[in-house]
Structures are given as C-alpha cells and as structure tokens.
Write a protein that holds these residues in place. Sequence first.
Motif, mmCIF file in Angstrom:
data_model
loop_
_atom_site.group_PDB
_atom_site.id
_atom_site.type_symbol
_atom_site.label_atom_id
_atom_site.label_comp_id
_atom_site.label_asym_id
_atom_site.label_seq_id
_atom_site.Cartn_x
_atom_site.Cartn_y
_atom_site.Cartn_z
ATOM 1 N N ALA A 89 47.062 49.122 29.945
ATOM 2 C CA ALA A 89 47.799 49.845 31.384
ATOM 3 C C ALA A 89 47.980 48.435 31.036
ATOM 4 C CB ALA A 89 46.727 49.758 32.959
ATOM 5 N N MET A 90 47.518 47.357 30.695
ATOM 6 C CA MET A 90 48.484 45.959 30.818
ATOM 7 C C MET A 90 49.322 46.503 29.632
ATOM 8 S SD MET A 90 45.150 43.379 30.536
ATOM 9 C CE MET A 90 45.580 42.246 29.831
ATOM 10 N N ALA A 91 48.392 46.514 28.364
ATOM 11 C CA ALA A 91 50.028 47.032 27.593
ATOM 12 C C ALA A 91 51.117 47.689 27.897
ATOM 13 C CB ALA A 91 49.752 47.519 25.657
ATOM 14 N N TYR A 92 51.031 48.885 28.527
ATOM 15 C CA TYR A 92 51.772 49.528 28.984
ATOM 16 C C TYR A 92 52.679 49.159 29.814
ATOM 17 C CZ TYR A 92 53.818 54.618 30.829
ATOM 18 O OH TYR A 92 54.473 55.484 31.315
ATOM 19 N N PHE A 93 52.597 48.234 30.596
ATOM 20 C CA PHE A 93 53.679 47.503 31.280
ATOM 21 C C PHE A 93 53.863 46.066 30.220
ATOM 22 C CE2 PHE A 93 51.195 50.471 34.644
ATOM 23 C CZ PHE A 93 52.184 51.393 34.136
ATOM 24 N N GLU A 94 53.611 46.304 29.494
ATOM 25 C CA GLU A 94 53.609 45.225 28.666
ATOM 26 C C GLU A 94 55.508 43.708 29.549
ATOM 27 O OE1 GLU A 94 54.631 42.762 24.479
ATOM 28 O OE2 GLU A 94 55.123 44.973 25.105
ATOM 29 N N GLY A 95 54.702 43.286 29.708
ATOM 30 C CA GLY A 95 55.743 41.687 30.507
ATOM 31 C C GLY A 95 56.363 41.537 32.074
ATOM 32 N N SER A 96 55.230 42.842 33.045
ATOM 33 C CA SER A 96 55.516 42.852 33.592
ATOM 34 C C SER A 96 54.483 41.551 34.694
ATOM 35 C CB SER A 96 55.519 44.010 34.771
ATOM 36 O OG SER A 96 53.630 44.601 34.472
ATOM 37 N N LYS A 97 54.815 42.025 36.181
ATOM 38 C CA LYS A 97 53.736 40.735 36.648
ATOM 39 C C LYS A 97 52.497 41.460 36.639
ATOM 40 C CE LYS A 97 57.336 39.661 40.190
ATOM 41 N NZ LYS A 97 58.004 39.275 41.722
ATOM 42 N N PHE A 98 52.280 42.843 37.031
ATOM 43 C CA PHE A 98 50.945 43.101 36.647
ATOM 44 C C PHE A 98 49.943 42.949 35.138
ATOM 45 C CE2 PHE A 98 48.129 46.199 34.806
ATOM 46 C CZ PHE A 98 47.460 46.523 35.663
ATOM 47 N N ASP A 99 51.006 42.852 34.340
ATOM 48 C CA ASP A 99 50.808 42.336 32.642
ATOM 49 C C ASP A 99 49.968 41.101 33.138
ATOM 50 O OD1 ASP A 99 50.075 42.176 30.206
ATOM 51 O OD2 ASP A 99 52.417 41.432 29.844
ATOM 52 N N THR A 100 51.129 40.037 33.962
ATOM 53 C CA THR A 100 50.963 38.565 33.667
ATOM 54 C C THR A 100 49.783 38.498 33.871
ATOM 55 O OG1 THR A 100 53.434 38.038 33.681
ATOM 56 C CG2 THR A 100 51.470 36.186 34.073
ATOM 57 N N GLY A 101 49.073 38.823 35.560
ATOM 58 C CA GLY A 101 47.843 38.392 36.765
ATOM 59 C C GLY A 101 47.427 39.494 35.625
ATOM 60 N N THR A 102 47.207 40.381 35.502
ATOM 61 C CA THR A 102 45.540 41.060 34.811
ATOM 62 C C THR A 102 45.592 39.913 33.594
ATOM 63 O OG1 THR A 102 46.826 42.841 34.029
ATOM 64 C CG2 THR A 102 45.908 42.944 35.919
ATOM 65 N N THR A 103 46.207 39.374 32.555
ATOM 66 C CA THR A 103 45.905 38.932 31.653
ATOM 67 C C THR A 103 45.252 37.617 31.910
ATOM 68 O OG1 THR A 103 48.098 39.940 30.358
ATOM 69 C CG2 THR A 103 47.097 37.478 29.442
ATOM 70 N N ILE A 104 46.264 36.367 32.963
ATOM 71 C CA ILE A 104 45.670 35.485 33.651
ATOM 72 C C ILE A 104 43.767 35.591 33.724
ATOM 73 C CG2 ILE A 104 45.501 33.585 35.065
ATOM 74 C CD1 ILE A 104 48.760 34.175 35.267
ATOM 75 N N PHE A 105 43.775 36.697 34.759
ATOM 76 C CA PHE A 105 42.111 37.300 35.379
ATOM 77 C C PHE A 105 41.902 37.760 34.352
ATOM 78 C CE2 PHE A 105 39.963 40.895 36.043
ATOM 79 C CZ PHE A 105 38.775 40.984 37.130
ATOM 80 N N SER A 106 41.645 38.277 32.726
ATOM 81 C CA SER A 106 41.129 38.966 31.977
ATOM 82 C C SER A 106 40.462 37.196 31.250
ATOM 83 C CB SER A 106 41.782 39.623 30.676
ATOM 84 O OG SER A 106 41.853 40.623 31.335
#
Length: 297
Positions: A89-106
């Motif tokens: 999901a992070m890759a599919y929405f790359e660059g979005s707020k979701f991607d940024t937030g989940t990347t920091i979370f991970s």
Amino acid sequence: MKATLPPQVEVSEQELAAMINYDPDATAFERYQNWITDLLLEGDLGTSLTVRQGDPVTGIIVEVLPWTVFLMISSVLIAFSVGIVLGAAMAYFEGSKFDTGTTIFSIVMSSVPYYIFGVLLVFVLGYEMELFPTNGRVGNGLTPGISIEYMGSVIYHATLPALSWALFGLGGWALNMRGNSIRVLGEDYMRVGRLRGLSSARLTTRYVARNAILPLYTQLLIVIGTAFGGAVILEQIFVYRGLGKIIFDGLSQNDYPVMMGGFIVVVIAIIVGVFFAELTYGRLDPRAGEGGENEAF
C-alpha cells in the motif's frame, strides 16, 4: 544417559561428575570430543545440573521446543503478512501523506527492540487493562488435548508475546516490501502491461506482488531461524516456558549442558532455514536457476 536423582538433590563432586559423564582428568579437547560423539551418535546432550537436576537435556528440549516453535513462527508470519500488505500500500500511494506517515511509523517500529514492546504490552494490556494473561503457556486446570477450550487458552496466552515480536518485525517487512514494489513498478514490463490495457488489479497481483515478495522469501526463512535466539528474552518477560526460558534459566544457574543444548538447537534452526531457502528459492524464481547467466546471486 539415565539419571535417577530427584530434582535439586545435594550431591558430591564425584557423584556430579559421574552423573554428567565428566572426566576431570581429560583435556578440554577430549571432553568436547566426547560431548560431540555422544550428541551425534546417541542424541545425548548431557544431563541438567540445576535447572531440572538429573533430567536429560534432550528430554527437556523436546518437551519445551514445540511451544517456542508455535510462538515464534506465529509471530513471524503475522509480522510478515501485515508488513507486506502495508508495504504494498505504501508503494502504491508513493509520495502521499499515507506513504510518508506509514514510512515514519515503520522506521520507528523497526527501531524499537521487541522486549520494549513486551514490557509495554505486559504493563498496559496485562496489568492495567487486564485483557490478557502476563505469564504461562496455558490456563490452569485444563487437560492437554485438541479441544477448543485448550487450544483457545494456548492462543490466548501466546497473544502478548507474539504481538511483541510482530510489532517489532512488521516495520522492516513493510519497508522492504515498499522498496521492492517501487522497483518492480518501474520495470519495462510494467509499462508494457499498462500500454496493453491490463487492469490495475491484475498488474498489482500478478506482477508487482509476486515479484516484490520473492526476494523476501529467503529473508523470511532466515528470520524464522534466528527468532529462536530472540525467544530467550521474550519468554523470560512473559514467563513463557519454552526453549528461550530454559536457556535463560541455564545461563542464570550455570547449567552448562542446558545452555549448550539450547544453543545447539538455535544454531540448527538457523542452518535449516538458510538451507531450505537455498533449496526452494530456485523453484519459486526461475531467474535463480543453477549456473550460467541465469544465476541471480
């Protein structure tokens, strides 16, 4: 090797040496050679000195190993399943707020040691909210067997320790899956697939997911093997009497046969995981075929 001494019996040095088949006059190499010979030919890991005095180490390990296997494999598979879904999901929405937030979370989740999660879960969900038991492998008074009540109690008691390891591991799986998926999305065959009008669902499931997960397969088997070493601290926190708890007791009580037997099992688990990964990866990914230009490593 059979011992008839009851637990925690006071014995003399001579009796103890005879019980564990220890020759004080032999050199260190000769004692190690005898231990290896007994292990390879008879499966004899010696006799416990203090943890369960007089009991064969092999029998102790056989008794507790299934509990650790169940706990660690369950937690690793939970972390892997959640991690790859989140990473995709992070890759599919790359660059979005979701991607940024989940990347920091991970990143945060993969940076915090699993035993910190264990302590927090014990305190919050165990003592404060009293939602889960904080020790033991199964409820008291239950008869072992394949029944809903017994199996439910086993899962209930394993929830917190499994969740501790899963929270620690899912961040790394998510980041790896994200990186692999982004790489696959940039491949030429993905562009060709879009030009041919293939649906996003087919591209995602048939091409992106399959090719992004393949490199994680080897890592999964290695992690399963190394997880047995991590069980030492985890099982001590939750007083979960498995292989890790036995190794910790051996360390704290200077029970060297128990320590060596436990470490042997951990090493074998890692070797088997790596070996199985090497044997099966080529069947899953034709690019990793034997020899020639198809070699993928």
